[in-house]
Design a protein around this motif. Structure first.
Motif, PDB file in Angstrom:
ATOM      1  N   TYR A   7     -18.719  18.147  34.764  1.00  0.00           N
ATOM      2  CA  TYR A   7     -18.474  19.086  35.844  1.00  0.00           C
ATOM      3  C   TYR A   7     -19.759  19.240  36.631  1.00  0.00           C
ATOM      4  O   TYR A   7     -20.811  18.693  36.265  1.00  0.00           O
ATOM      5  N   ALA A  21     -11.815  18.473  37.816  1.00  0.00           N
ATOM      6  CA  ALA A  21     -12.467  17.385  37.089  1.00  0.00           C
ATOM      7  C   ALA A  21     -12.926  16.348  38.100  1.00  0.00           C
ATOM      8  O   ALA A  21     -12.431  16.300  39.242  1.00  0.00           O
ATOM      9  N   ASP A  71      -8.091  19.289  36.504  1.00  0.00           N
ATOM     10  CA  ASP A  71      -8.433  18.991  35.115  1.00  0.00           C
ATOM     11  C   ASP A  71      -7.190  19.142  34.232  1.00  0.00           C
ATOM     12  O   ASP A  71      -6.728  20.254  33.963  1.00  0.00           O
TER      13      ASP A  71
END
Length: 283
Positions: A7, A21, A71
């Protein structure tokens, strides 16, 4: 390949906070390095077969791509598509700053990643200069063009504190591990006088020193890169106020590549802050 990691933080906010993500639709083999240079030289003619060289300049700053997806490992994420409101929130965060802001990628920590490859901490100062959206009639990937303020990244901010008195000058050894081996680093300094009088800041390795007059109640900030001296209210301090009469011979404190032996004389505490260039590109 563009920059990748677990990240990132930008302008004080983390991509984790938005359930993002790092990811791309089309991975590239090339890793941007941003180190293309142009040689500054004279001409070759019938009397001069060897051109006079005046140095080199970097052609441009480092530019790389940053791809963002949702993500899937985040339990709060139930749809890989971005809604309009989510696109707004992300773009407001990343594209609002008009000046370069601190960008740091946190590298992988998975067992299947060779962590020895990510053995250097690297910061960038950058702005987002373009954004494109990809997907099949919907947005599933946002790709940003990240434009840095220099051809390379930087180390973490390094701080050194030196305490000195007239009876016992303060000394320190500072190792400059910059990847620019033939250039200097010009740090910022916070000078906190403990009494009114004269102080001397010297880099013995560089063979130069700066002598200034200070007041016990006045904290002084010195940006040696921008050649500015100011107080706590950001008001500029004149050379006359510091007792400097020959401004043409003023020494702006700097760090040579390698070892620097520093000596400070006077009743004062000095904080030195700087970053070292890191020539690793977007890696």
């Amino acid at each position: 390949m563009a920059i990748c990691g677990k990240y990132f933080e930008y302008n004080g906010k983390s991509s984790e906070e938005l359930g993002l993500a790092i990811g791309f639709l089309n991975m590239k083999d090339e890793i941007p390095m941003g180190l293309a240079r142009t040689v500054e030289r004279g001409e070759v003619n019938q009397y001069r077969y060897r051109a006079n060289h005046f140095g080199t300049t970097y052609d441009d700053v480092l530019v790389f791509e940053l791809g963002l997806v949702k993500d899937n490992c985040d339990p709060d994420v139930d749809d890989i598509r971005f809604s309009r409101s989510e696109v707004r929130e992300i773009n407001a965060w990343l594209t609002s700053p008009k000046l370069p802001k601190l960008f740091h990628m946190t590298d992988y920590d998975d067992d299947d990643i060779d962590l020895e490859l990510y053995d250097e901490y690297v910061d960038y100062f950058c702005t987002m200069t373009n954004v494109t959206a990809s997907g099949n009639d919907e947005v599933t990937v946002l790709t940003y063009e990240v434009t840095c303020d220099s051809p390379f990244g930087y180390s973490q901010e390094i701080k050194r504190n030196i305490h000195a008195t007239y009876a016992m000058p303060g000394t320190a050894t500072i190792i400059n591990n910059s990847d620019e081996l033939e250039d200097y680093i010009y740090p910022t300094m916070k000078i906190i006088p403990q009494s009114t009088g004269e102080i001397i800041i010297e880099n013995i390795t560089d063979g130069r020193s700066m002598t200034i007059d200070v007041l016990a109640s006045d904290i002084i900030y010195m940006d040696c890169q921008k050649l500015t001296i100011y107080d706590e209210t950001k008001n500029l301090i004149t050379f006359d106020d510091l007792g400097i009469t020959d401004v043409d011979d003023i020494y702006w404190f700097r760090l040579c590549s390698g070892k620097n032996n520093i000596k400070i004389t006077g009743n004062v505490d000095v904080e030195i802050k700087y970053r070292e260039p890191r020539k690793v590109g977007a890696y």
